[in-house]
Enzyme design. Sequence first.
Site, mmCIF file in Angstrom:
data_model
loop_
_atom_site.group_PDB
_atom_site.id
_atom_site.type_symbol
_atom_site.label_atom_id
_atom_site.label_comp_id
_atom_site.label_asym_id
_atom_site.label_seq_id
_atom_site.Cartn_x
_atom_site.Cartn_y
_atom_site.Cartn_z
ATOM 1 N N ASP A 121 -7.401 -58.018 72.003
ATOM 2 C CA ASP A 121 -6.378 -57.267 71.245
ATOM 3 C C ASP A 121 -6.629 -55.773 71.454
ATOM 4 O O ASP A 121 -6.100 -55.174 72.392
ATOM 5 C CB ASP A 121 -6.431 -57.661 69.769
ATOM 6 N N ASP B 36 -10.658 -62.972 64.093
ATOM 7 C CA ASP B 36 -10.470 -61.678 64.754
ATOM 8 C C ASP B 36 -11.654 -60.833 64.291
ATOM 9 O O ASP B 36 -11.658 -60.313 63.173
ATOM 10 C CB ASP B 36 -9.146 -61.017 64.368
ATOM 11 N N LYS C 37 1.568 -57.078 71.186
ATOM 12 C CA LYS C 37 2.153 -56.317 70.070
ATOM 13 C C LYS C 37 3.129 -55.297 70.658
ATOM 14 O O LYS C 37 2.692 -54.328 71.298
ATOM 15 C CB LYS C 37 1.058 -55.566 69.318
ATOM 16 N N ARG D 102 1.616 -56.429 62.813
ATOM 17 C CA ARG D 102 0.617 -55.403 62.538
ATOM 18 C C ARG D 102 0.248 -55.480 61.061
ATOM 19 O O ARG D 102 0.969 -56.074 60.263
ATOM 20 C CB ARG D 102 1.150 -53.994 62.858
ATOM 21 N N SER D 103 -0.860 -54.853 60.712
ATOM 22 C CA SER D 103 -1.270 -54.921 59.305
ATOM 23 C C SER D 103 -0.294 -54.180 58.387
ATOM 24 O O SER D 103 -0.092 -54.567 57.242
ATOM 25 C CB SER D 103 -2.689 -54.397 59.142
ATOM 26 N N GLU E 194 -2.902 -58.132 54.984
ATOM 27 C CA GLU E 194 -2.078 -59.131 55.667
ATOM 28 C C GLU E 194 -1.852 -60.371 54.810
ATOM 29 O O GLU E 194 -1.523 -61.443 55.322
ATOM 30 C CB GLU E 194 -2.713 -59.491 57.019
HETATM 31 P P1 PGA Z 1 -3.867 -53.907 63.027
HETATM 32 O O1 PGA Z 1 -4.571 -55.307 62.920
HETATM 33 O O2 PGA Z 1 -2.391 -54.138 62.979
HETATM 34 O O3 PGA Z 1 -4.388 -53.140 61.853
HETATM 35 O O4 PGA Z 1 -4.315 -53.309 64.331
HETATM 36 C C1 PGA Z 1 -4.071 -56.474 63.489
HETATM 37 C C2 PGA Z 1 -5.057 -57.063 64.461
HETATM 38 O O5 PGA Z 1 -6.117 -56.483 64.726
HETATM 39 O O6 PGA Z 1 -4.780 -58.117 65.025
HETATM 40 ZN ZN ZN Z 2 -6.839 -57.922 66.346
#
Ligand code: PGA
Ligand code: ZN
Length: 423
Positions: A319, A249, A344, A373-374, A212
């Site tokens: 989340d 997080d 999301k 998202r990552s 990220e």
């Molecule tokens: P992810 O991470 O998109 O890999 O789920 C983002 C988050 O956990 O906030």
């Molecule tokens: Zn998260």
Amino acid sequence: MAKLKNLYAREILDSRATPTIETVAVLESGHYGVSSVPSGALSPTGTYESIELRDNDPNRYFGKGVLKAVGYVNQEISARLLGQEFTSLSQIDTWLTELDGTPNKSRLGANSILSVSMASAKALASAVNTPLYRYLAAIAANTSPLFIPTPVFNMINGGRHGAGNLDFQEFHIIPNKSIGSFASQLQIGAEIYHTIKNLLSRRGAIHSVGDEGGFAPNLFTNLDALEILSQSIIECHKKPTVDVELGLDIAANSFFQDGKYIIKDRSSPMESAEFIDYLHDLNNQYHLKLLEDPLHEDDWKGWIQLTQDLGSTTTIVGDDFLATHKDKVTKAISEKACTAAIIKPNQVGTVTETIAVAKTARDAGWKINVSHRSGETNDTFIADFAVGIGADYAKFGAPARGERVAKYNHFLTIEAELAQNRS
Ligand code: PGA
Ligand code: ZN
């Protein structure tokens, strides 16, 4: 009334060199929208997320191709939607979910469905000559003055997004209101980012970046990372907790094994109550503004306890715990298990359903944090979405790497437009 004249999808890459889907939606009027879909580190990340359809063909992209999802948009979804008269995005989203026919969009895939939903939203906004954030605000029945959410900058990447030696997934820098406009908040975010890089260099720590855009350093403990963030704020002549706050997080799912929490900062695995004590200590030391996924997604007792203990001063954010799922959000509200939701769109699959989940959380007095998202693309849809629904926070990663910066930069544009409309 509107009609879709054309829908076409293709396979593109996301920021992790993994395929994803891009869809173009063209209205009969010629107005069009283009949108692409992000992806989490694990798929699905939480157990309750809608399903992202992958080809599972080992001969292409190690099974991660999305040609099936592309095929669904180009054929079955197009056959259902093209030429049909509709009055709202909600109508399109209903057709999509009905056509899929499963509770978690596992037949056509939340990725194919969301790409159509977002591209259609953009086309429809364009058809009425309205900025996307205003169009989405109207759908969300948000009549309050629009504003830019507070950015949550992910400066250090650990867990599933980092180099492997920090347990916690994200270490956040959050500018306070005293910093001023979003442009000023972005500036302090960027200055702190550069300062962190210098601090890591001075320590001889690696400062390559994670998924990220935050640094993925070879620090020893999670506390080292928090210490570096605090120091970076001071070096930028700002006061920690006053001008700039910290958040985490924890993404506790990723280090929960056999009912225990296992982190490097402690020599032995911890039971839930013990880990909660550890989080208390952490919070006493760093006064965290946001604490996301502090516990495993099934540790409801722990979530309720922690919210009771810290919820009045620290925002407890769900989340993976909520997966932007309406039933989970409703249950967490009634059990007082957290005080904020990460939103999301790709955990849900359509724009209108995502708005409905955010509204449920908001109506309970929770804070809303719209998140990337990552694995991302350069699509800036979620920046418009966050402004439109009146989100409190927006989490788009570090102020670095094109796919993250695209969204923060779009906030600059919106901020300027909002100021112009007010003057
Ligand atoms: P992810 O991470 O998109 O890999 O789920 C983002 C988050 O956990 O906030
Ligand atoms: Zn998260």
